[in-house]
Design a protein around this motif. Structure first.
Motif, PDB file in Angstrom:
ATOM      1  N   THR A 172       0.808  -1.221   0.000  1.00 32.60           N
ATOM      2  CA  THR A 172       0.000   0.000   0.000  1.00 32.60           C
ATOM      3  C   THR A 172       0.842   1.272   0.000  1.00 32.60           C
ATOM      4  OG1 THR A 172      -0.111  -0.055   2.428  1.00 32.60           O
ATOM      5  CG2 THR A 172      -1.879  -1.161   1.220  1.00 32.60           C
ATOM      6  N   ASP A 173       2.142   1.154   0.280  1.00 29.78           N
ATOM      7  CA  ASP A 173       3.026   2.315   0.317  1.00 29.78           C
ATOM      8  C   ASP A 173       3.472   2.658  -1.108  1.00 29.78           C
ATOM      9  OD1 ASP A 173       5.379   3.992   0.510  1.00 29.78           O
ATOM     10  OD2 ASP A 173       5.517   3.444   2.629  1.00 29.78           O
ATOM     11  N   LEU A 174       2.934   3.739  -1.663  1.00 35.40           N
ATOM     12  CA  LEU A 174       3.167   4.066  -3.075  1.00 35.40           C
ATOM     13  C   LEU A 174       4.628   4.398  -3.354  1.00 35.40           C
ATOM     14  CD1 LEU A 174      -0.002   6.171  -3.960  1.00 35.40           C
ATOM     15  CD2 LEU A 174       0.307   3.694  -3.903  1.00 35.40           C
ATOM     16  N   GLU A 175       5.289   5.093  -2.432  1.00 36.80           N
ATOM     17  CA  GLU A 175       6.689   5.456  -2.643  1.00 36.80           C
ATOM     18  C   GLU A 175       7.586   4.221  -2.601  1.00 36.80           C
ATOM     19  OE1 GLU A 175       8.121   8.490  -3.480  1.00 36.80           O
ATOM     20  OE2 GLU A 175       6.015   8.920  -3.887  1.00 36.80           O
ATOM     21  N   LYS A 176       7.303   3.300  -1.706  1.00 41.70           N
ATOM     22  CA  LYS A 176       8.081   2.054  -1.660  1.00 41.70           C
ATOM     23  C   LYS A 176       7.849   1.241  -2.926  1.00 41.70           C
ATOM     24  CE  LYS A 176       8.565   1.390   3.347  1.00 41.70           C
ATOM     25  NZ  LYS A 176       8.235   0.522   4.508  1.00 41.70           N
ATOM     26  N   ASN A 177       6.607   1.230  -3.390  1.00 40.26           N
ATOM     27  CA  ASN A 177       6.313   0.537  -4.646  1.00 40.26           C
ATOM     28  C   ASN A 177       7.122   1.130  -5.793  1.00 40.26           C
ATOM     29  OD1 ASN A 177       4.440  -0.954  -3.237  1.00 40.26           O
ATOM     30  ND2 ASN A 177       2.650   0.039  -4.130  1.00 40.26           N
ATOM     31  N   TYR A 178       7.200   2.450  -5.813  1.00 39.82           N
ATOM     32  CA  TYR A 178       7.942   3.137  -6.881  1.00 39.82           C
ATOM     33  C   TYR A 178       9.427   2.791  -6.822  1.00 39.82           C
ATOM     34  CZ  TYR A 178       9.985   6.972  -9.570  1.00 39.82           C
ATOM     35  OH  TYR A 178      10.720   7.703 -10.472  1.00 39.82           O
ATOM     36  N   LYS A 179      10.004   2.786  -5.628  1.00 40.43           N
ATOM     37  CA  LYS A 179      11.419   2.438  -5.484  1.00 40.43           C
ATOM     38  C   LYS A 179      11.669   1.004  -5.937  1.00 40.43           C
ATOM     39  CE  LYS A 179      12.541   5.618  -1.697  1.00 40.43           C
ATOM     40  NZ  LYS A 179      12.937   5.726  -0.261  1.00 40.43           N
TER      41      LYS A 179
END
Length: 469
Positions: A172-179
């Motif tokens: 659910t963490d969008l920034e972690k998904n992006y990384k």
């Protein structure tokens, strides 16, 4: 000697525990054999250290001694290497560790096993089995170690390990998904073509949530190129099939490219792509139930998006046409509401009646389904944006009644923090400061608490914090 000194110690540890138990309870081999179900001769050889202990035997011994199921796991890690390491013995132990959450044991086993690179293929297969069983964290340990062992090979297996790790990291963490997406992107072109297609879709879905539209378009173009080539080359079917039918990726790539045009306000270009992905029935060779369902679904999306692009062009008549259309397609209502609120703010439409009509669809709900146009992460990001957009609509519509709008901003900020959507955090914090004079002390207190959480997140990422005077 048949094994090293540390091996002797490990054998003594597991066997001494058993011997001590038998002495304490005045048991001979025959009695413990009855309790454990292990043949007397086999039990004798185990105790003497001339036989390795299988996982099944370990379970029987542990149960007969009345111990917790994983009580002897630490000792069994050494047992795995006391005799010649055997993947036939180690594999069921790794799986059992995964089932019981003993990742620490797996962490001790795998690097030692990979000192011999001949075990790489077998451990990769175990990782795949764990992934299939949804023991994702255990699988991740194996994929990570296998990828490290293969880091100089530039192999398809290395790329696939990185792909699996990318999928496991998604949440659910969008920034972690992006990384995670950025780490994996370098490996995607090393995958088998069948895997590349789904991997590109997954990457696109992540990048949409963080609004990296230029990169989204590049990947959609690459997906379209690969899918079209594979669909033309493999009319009789591919030896290794992708997760979804190949024609799906062609249609999806066209859908995404229309969304990119929409984002850049090129509605004419968007409509051109609509005409392409709604024409699947004229060229898709398959004529089974799945194909008919998917072709129809893209046609329906095309109808909805045609109304949407008319709406974005300022055509007020499209507003109720769009609402009436999605009323018959409940899975599209929430996203339609997001678009309708944005259009209302841009063109000063009155949408009170539509909001009342679809009020049951406003709370965010995760969806299930294989072919949905929107992943749950995309819907989550849309919901965070929807709350701030709806707050703006409420302020513009009823400047004298601001409590609801303030609460929407705070709800949007809270949700944005939960999914780590930086873009929406900034939007909500900016809006709150803009309308701060309308907030009571309770609302200001909630905002202060949420703002502190935003600063904490930024501090953890070592970025310049969002701040307001």
């Amino acid at each position: 000697m048949g094994f090293s000194c540390w091996g002797c110690v490990c054998l003594e540890n597991i066997r001494e525990t058993l011997t001590r138990y038998m002495r304490k309870h005045n048991m001979n081999h025959s009695r413990f054999s009855e309790l454990s179900g292990i043949n007397t001769g086999t039990l004798s050889r185990i105790i003497k250290g001339s036989n390795p202990i299988s996982v099944k035997q370990l379970e029987s011994i542990t149960q007969a001694m009345g111990l917790a199921e994983d009580s002897l796991f630490d000792a069994y890690v050494e047992e795995c290497f006391a005799f010649a390491a055997s993947i036939r013995r180690i594999r069921p132990f790794i799986i059992k560790c995964a089932e019981l959450g003993r990742l620490d044991c797996i962490e001790r086993i795998v690097p030692r096993l990979l000192d011999n690179l001949s075990y790489v293929p077998a451990l990769f297969e175990v990782a795949e089995e764990l992934f299939t069983r949804k023991h994702y964290q255990a699988a991740a340990l194996l994929y990570d170690n296998v990828s490290k062992a293969e880091k100089f090979q530039h192999s398809e297996r290395l790329a696939f390990c990185r792909y699996r790790l990318f999928l496991i990291e998604l949440g659910t963490d969008l920034e972690k998904n992006y990384k995670a997406a950025m780490v994996f992107e370098d490996y995607v072109n090393r995958l088998h073509e069948a895997d590349q297609l789904e991997a590109l879709k997954r990457l696109i879905d992540v990048l949409v949530t963080v609004h990296k539209w230029k990169k989204v378009d590049e990947l959609a173009e690459e997906m379209l190129r690969i899918a079209q080539i594979q669909y033309d080359l493999h009319a009789g079917g591919m030896e290794k099939k992708p997760e979804r039918p190949i024609y799906f990726y062609i249609l999806y790539a066209l859908l995404i490219r229309s969304a990119v045009c929409e984002e850049y306000k090129d509605y004419e270009g968007a409509l051109q792509y609509v005409s392409l992905y709604t024409a699947g029935g004229s060229w898709v060779r398959e004529d089974d139930e799945e194909a008919r369902f998917l072709i129809n679904q893209f046609v329906e999306w095309g109808k909805a998006n045609t109304y949407l692009y008319q709406l974005w062009s300022g055509e007020s008549a499209a507003l109720h046409n769009y609402a009436d259309f999605v009323a018959d397609h409940p899975e599209e209502i929430f996203v339609a509401l997001c678009n309708i609120v944005q259009a209302a703010n841009q063109f000063d439409f009155d949408i009170d009646g539509i909001l009342e009509r679809f009020k049951a669809y406003i709370p965010f709900q995760a969806i299930e389904g294989r072919y949905g146009q929107y992943s749950n992460s995309i819907l989550g990001e849309k919901y965070a944006q929807f709350l701030s957009d709806l707050a703006v609509y409420k302020f513009n519509k009823s400047p004298e009644n601001t409590d609801n709008a303030i609460n929407l901003i705070l709800e949007g900020l809270d949700f944005s923090v939960k999914i780590n959507s930086v873009r929406n955090m900034v939007t909500c914090m900016t809006l709150f400061e803009q309308y701060r004079d309308f907030a009571d002390q309770e609302a200001k207190g909630k905002f202060k608490k949420l703002a502190s959480e935003v600063h904490r997140i930024n501090a953890e990422k070592n970025v310049v914090p969002i701040s307001f005077v």
